[in-house]
Enzyme design. Structure first.
Site, short mmCIF file in Angstrom:
data_model
loop_
_atom_site.label_atom_id
_atom_site.label_comp_id
_atom_site.label_asym_id
_atom_site.label_seq_id
_atom_site.Cartn_x
_atom_site.Cartn_y
_atom_site.Cartn_z
N THR A 139 35.68 43.82 46.68
CA THR A 139 36.95 42.90 47.20
C THR A 139 37.75 43.39 48.26
OG1 THR A 139 37.43 43.82 45.24
CG2 THR A 139 39.01 42.61 45.94
N ASP B 143 38.11 37.83 41.81
CA ASP B 143 37.66 38.62 40.81
C ASP B 143 37.84 38.09 39.33
OD1 ASP B 143 37.95 41.35 42.13
OD2 ASP B 143 39.40 39.54 43.46
N1 LIG Z 1 37.54 57.02 44.80
C1 LIG Z 1 36.28 56.07 44.89
N2 LIG Z 1 35.64 56.59 45.37
C2 LIG Z 1 34.45 55.83 45.32
N3 LIG Z 1 34.52 54.55 45.02
C3 LIG Z 1 34.96 54.03 44.26
C4 LIG Z 1 36.87 54.24 44.05
N4 LIG Z 1 37.16 53.58 44.08
C5 LIG Z 1 36.77 52.39 43.69
N5 LIG Z 1 35.56 52.21 44.04
C6 LIG Z 1 34.31 51.88 43.71
O1 LIG Z 1 33.82 51.20 45.21
C7 LIG Z 1 33.62 50.01 44.82
C8 LIG Z 1 33.05 49.62 46.28
O2 LIG Z 1 32.00 50.37 46.99
P1 LIG Z 1 32.30 50.30 47.95
O3 LIG Z 1 30.42 51.42 48.46
O4 LIG Z 1 32.06 48.47 48.89
O5 LIG Z 1 32.88 50.64 48.59
S1 LIG Z 1 33.94 50.75 50.59
O6 LIG Z 1 34.66 49.19 49.86
O7 LIG Z 1 32.67 50.20 51.43
O8 LIG Z 1 34.12 51.79 51.37
C9 LIG Z 1 34.83 49.50 44.10
O9 LIG Z 1 34.33 48.28 43.43
P2 LIG Z 1 35.18 46.89 43.71
O10 LIG Z 1 36.36 47.27 43.02
O11 LIG Z 1 34.16 45.65 42.79
O12 LIG Z 1 35.31 46.43 45.01
C10 LIG Z 1 35.13 50.54 43.59
O13 LIG Z 1 34.56 49.92 41.93
MG LIG Z 2 38.14 46.28 42.13
MG LIG Z 3 34.85 45.05 41.79
#
Ligand SMILES: Nc1ncnc2c1ncn2[C@@H]1O[C@H](COP(=O)(O)OS(=O)(=O)O)[C@@H](OP(=O)(O)O)[C@H]1O
Ligand SMILES: [Mg+2]
Ligand SMILES: [Mg+2]
Ligand SMILES: [Mg+2]
Length: 463
Positions: free
Chosen positions: A231, A134
């Site tokens: 991530t 990242d």
């Molecule tokens: N609590 C909560 N609710 C909703 N969304 C959140 C939450 N926490 C994090 N995020 C954001 O979700 C990003 C990942 O989304 P995804 O669609 O990949 O979700 S998942 O990992 O498949 O469940 C993730 O992006 P990255 O941090 O870049 O991985 C977050 O920005």
């Molecule tokens: Mg993240």
């Molecule tokens: Mg990210």
């Protein structure tokens, strides 16, 4: 011989039409460069189609910067860099470079012992994971954009900051980031980008990460970067994306999505779960049958979105069309449609979407995929619907959606919040006025049905 030609003919003419459309996309004023006789080009195309050369340097390019040798062989003349969108070109190249960085880190993460993994994967205040990939991608993209456009002209909103890297207990991880960034930048020329004359210092890497501190807004131009989206998928050896977009006066004008583990062909999607691990365990890495790694890109207002395979320095892949247009699915019957959603139930309400699916008549199992790969799946026609309903109080960030939204819209789809309003990228780092959730569909008919279903069931939901 003639039979071969007959069989190859349609492919050549399809390839030719992709090449011409792509040139028009990159070079709106390029009609004068376009070839008049497609057939006259065919033999030259066929003779060079088997080679996969390195892409030429974009600064000293005598051919179109995103074209491979098959395109060069069209002899379209040497379009000048200033004629095409330099921003899109650099964005695609740097996302390709970043994907290569991520692939290396993901491979090393998967093969690491538990203790080594702890050093490479850290936890943020909200308990979400962050890795050396990242920070390294953010530093690399920031450095390259500043190098091409000038650090004073470049404004970037991005997910990571330097806080966790700046205390003395983080020396190990900071050194790993600096090493990863420098290793990556030594490969820049292979991606047609200029790298630094000498390795970046710790201070320069921290500066590149820290420079991405724009707050966005409704005026002017800024980049939005999610260095590693999904991530959690990344550390689990699964799907993730590198997402870069350019936002101008509140509108997303360019989007690039690098999806290193996304299969080039839809049929391979059924292997989505633990795809990466399956690949490494079951098949040799060079197997065409498992070919994966795509970069998607689109520019607002063109009505076109494109896909390119990941450049592989040491590998060669069979990929007809090389750069090819993508389009949303034409399926509008809910019974045949597939919907995507986040994997983690903390990020969306699986029970609410299951209820919606039932009431709309969706019969297929949901495709649960990490990251903005979900947007790419809709843009390429691999699925028809993406829904996300985060818990109350969670504020969606612009870097988690901007590149994906423009990709789907230009590929022919529709993206709104659950109230049917476009996502608003003009309010700073959050999608501040988002109504309930996000709904992206391949077409207006499915979109309308989902919105109606949300309205009908929202009151009785616990969201
Ligand atoms: N609590 C909560 N609710 C909703 N969304 C959140 C939450 N926490 C994090 N995020 C954001 O979700 C990003 C990942 O989304 P995804 O669609 O990949 O979700 S998942 O990992 O498949 O469940 C993730 O992006 P990255 O941090 O870049 O991985 C977050 O920005
Ligand atoms: Mg993240
Ligand atoms: Mg990210
Ligand atoms: Mg993200």
């Amino acid at each position: 011989m003639s039979l071969n030609c007959l069989r190859i003919g349609p492919k050549i003419s399809q390839f030719h039409s992709h090449a011409v459309r792509f040139l028009r996309f990159m070079l709106p004023n390029a009609s004068r460069l376009l070839p008049s006789s497609p057939l006259a080009q065919s033999s030259r195309l066929m003779s060079s189609a088997a080679q996969t050369p390195p892409i030429p340097s974009c600064q000293a390019s005598s051919t179109h910067p995103l074209m491979d040798e098959r395109h060069e062989s069209l002899h379209l003349g040497p379009p000048r860099l200033e004629e095409c969108s330099k921003e899109l070109e650099i964005a695609v190249r740097v996302v390709q470079l970043a994907c290569s960085l991520c692939q290396r880190v993901q491979e090393s993460l998967i093969s690491k012992t538990h203790n080594q993994e702890i050093i490479q994967v850290q936890s943020k205040d909200d308990n979400s994971p962050v890795t050396i990939a990242d920070w390294s991608v953010q530093a690399t993209v920031s450095w390259v954009l500043a190098n091409y456009f000038g650090s004073r002209n470049v404004s970037i909103v991005a997910e990571e900051d330097t806080q966790a890297l700046s205390n003395s207990s983080s020396n190990g991880i900071l050194n790993s980031v600096v090493k990863t960034v420098n290793e990556c930048l030594t490969e820049a020329s292979w991606f047609g980008l200029s790298g630094p004359d000498e390795a970046l210092s710790i201070e320069q890497v921290l500066e590149a990460i820290g420079r991405c501190n724009s707050r966005g807004g409704s005026m002017g131009k800024f980049w939005a970067l999610d260095p590693v989206d999904g991530t959690l998928g990344f550390v689990r050896g699964d799907q993730y994306a590198v997402a870069l977009s350019l936002i101008e006066d509140g509108q997303v004008v360019l989007g690039v999505l690098g999806c290193p583990n996304y299969p080039l062909r839809k049929e391979l999607l059924s292997y989505q779960h633990r795809y990466h691990r399956l690949v490494s365990k079951l098949t040799p890495p060079t197997s065409d049958a498992w070919d994966r790694g795509c970069v998607f890109f689109a520019r607002r207002g063109t009505g076109e979105a494109w896909m390119q395979p990941l450049m592989q320095k040491d590998g060669k892949r069979e990929f007809p069309g090389y750069v090819r247009p993508v389009r949303v699915s034409s399926i509008d019957d809910p019974a045949l449609a597939t919907f995507c959603e986040p994997v983690e139930r903390t990020n969306t309400s699986h029970s609410f979407t299951a209820g919606l699916a039932h009431s709309v008549g969706l019969r297929n199992r949901p495709l649960r995929v990490y990251s903005m790969v979900k947007y790419a799946a809709i843009a390429r026609g691999d699925a028809e619907i993406f829904m996300k309903f985060a818990r109350a109080g969670y504020k969606e960030k612009i870097w988690d959606h901007a590149a994906g939204v423009v990709m789907i819209q230009e590929a022919g789809g529709v993206v709104t919040d659950a109230g049917g309003q476009p996502l608003d990228f003009s309010k700073g780092i959050y999608l501040d006025s988002l109504d309930r959730g996000i709904i992206a569909c391949s077409g207006a008919k499915l979109h309308r049905k989902i919105i109606e279903a949300v309205d009908a069931s929202w009151g009785s939901s616990c969201l």
